[in-house]
Design an enzyme around this catalytic site. Structure first.
Site, PDB file in Angstrom:
ATOM      1  N   CYS A   1       0.835  -1.211   0.000  1.00  0.00           N
ATOM      2  CA  CYS A   1       0.000   0.000   0.000  1.00  0.00           C
ATOM      3  C   CYS A   1       0.864   1.252   0.000  1.00  0.00           C
ATOM      4  O   CYS A   1       1.471   1.599   1.019  1.00  0.00           O
ATOM      5  CB  CYS A   1      -0.924  -0.038   1.218  1.00  0.00           C
ATOM      6  SG  CYS A   1      -1.801   1.498   1.538  1.00  0.00           S
TER       7      CYS A   1
ATOM      8  N   CYS B   1      -0.115   3.941   2.499  1.00  0.00           N
ATOM      9  CA  CYS B   1       0.306   3.566   3.847  1.00  0.00           C
ATOM     10  C   CYS B   1       1.727   4.048   4.124  1.00  0.00           C
ATOM     11  O   CYS B   1       2.045   4.513   5.224  1.00  0.00           O
ATOM     12  CB  CYS B   1       0.247   2.059   4.034  1.00  0.00           C
ATOM     13  SG  CYS B   1      -1.411   1.346   3.929  1.00  0.00           S
TER      14      CYS B   1
END
Length: 314
Positions: A66, A69
């Protein structure tokens, strides 16, 4: 909320003898990173919940694949250090801990959950910019007295001080870090206008999706570009010397607006409107509305002069 193993129904706790002493220094002066920020998994999730009975915990649910993230985590770590023990940061890799993620109802990442007294208080999803995270934290915790300005605030301060190069550099970094946060691109366009780079600003605005391209913030930047192009130059202003007619007063006010002297410019436009409403097919009122667009609905001058305009009209 106790978290249980969905296969056995037993709490996801660890052997107490092997548990790390999480948060031990949270109440002391200058807590170490290891006391404030740590990884959470099946071995210590129950301990984290128990720890939240004494101190709130931010649970950052993330995944290695991700990209948002990866942008969000350093910001959360920075803020956790800044708040210095007001809350802790626990990081949960959902790929390695799918059972916990399922129990927590994680559907997408990043997903940041605020846990206190063993229960979920609030959460947000997505890689929010630092300013928005600060605002979210502000609902629950007092900001540190010596909190540094967020990057967004630093850009605003630089622009207000006329340091457009610094403002542009900060905004370029923010657009790279948060490519989906299109407000940064609109702010970049505003800085480009301040540098006189109108064509670049227009190109940036034209590339936005329709809902952002035609939104109030972008319209405001376009209005600023137009004011600069419509306002009279120094030679024209000099030729207006001694004139007190509607055209001369309107052009003076327009020049003030284009130069960023908004309050005298707004006052001048309002005066033209009071004196000669018919001038230019109600041009002074229409220009007032464009200035409100350029400043933004929440700007103090917009609020004040909207009231004055309303009083004059009604």
């Amino acid at each position: 909320m106790p978290i249980v193993d969905p296969r056995t129904g037993e709490p996801l706790s660890s052997d107490p003898s092997s548990e790390p002493a999480l948060g031990a220094a949270a109440a002391s002066q200058g807590p170490a990173d290891s006391d404030l920020i740590f990884d959470v998994d099946r071995s210590n999730i129950q301990q984290v919940l128990e720890l939240s009975m004494r101190i709130p915990v931010l649970l950052d649910c993330w995944a290695p694949w991700c990209e948002p993230c990866k942008n969000l985590m350093p910001v959360l770590e920075k803020l956790t250090r800044e708040y210095a023990g007001t809350f802790l940061l626990a990081k949960l890799n959902i790929d390695d801990n799918q059972d916990i993620a399922g129990q927590l109802g994680v559907r997408s990442v990043p997903d940041v959950k605020l846990i206190s007294q063993g229960g979920l208080v609030d959460h947000f999803q997505g890689a929010l910019p630092e300013k928005e995270i600060r605002e979210w934290l502000g609902r629950y915790f007092p900001a540190p007295e010596d909190a540094p300005a967020s990057p967004e605030e630093q850009a605003e301060q630089a622009l207000a001080a006329g340091d457009t190069a610094t403002a542009l550099e900060i905004l370029q970094q923010l657009t790279q870090q948060y490519p989906d946060h299109l407000a940064y691109q609109i702010q970049m366009a505003r800085v480009l206008v301040a540098e006189g780079r109108n064509d670049e600003a227009r190109t940036l605005l034209d590339a936005l999706p329709p809902e952002d391209r035609d939104g109030p913030e972008a319209r405001g930047v376009r209005a600023s570009i137009e004011f600069g192009e419509e306002a009279p130059d120094a030679e024209t202003l000099a030729a207006l010397e001694g004139r007190d007619d509607s055209e001369a007063n309107y052009l003076r006010a327009l020049r003030q607006v284009a130069d960023g002297d908004y309050e005298p410019g707004l006052e001048g436009l309002l005066a033209v409107m009071k004196r000669d409403r018919a001038y230019g097919d109600d041009l002074a009122r229409k220009t007032l509305l464009r200035v409100f667009d350029a400043l933004g609905a929440d700007h103090p001058l917009t609020v004040s002069y909207r009231r004055k305009l309303f009083a004059l009209l009604y």
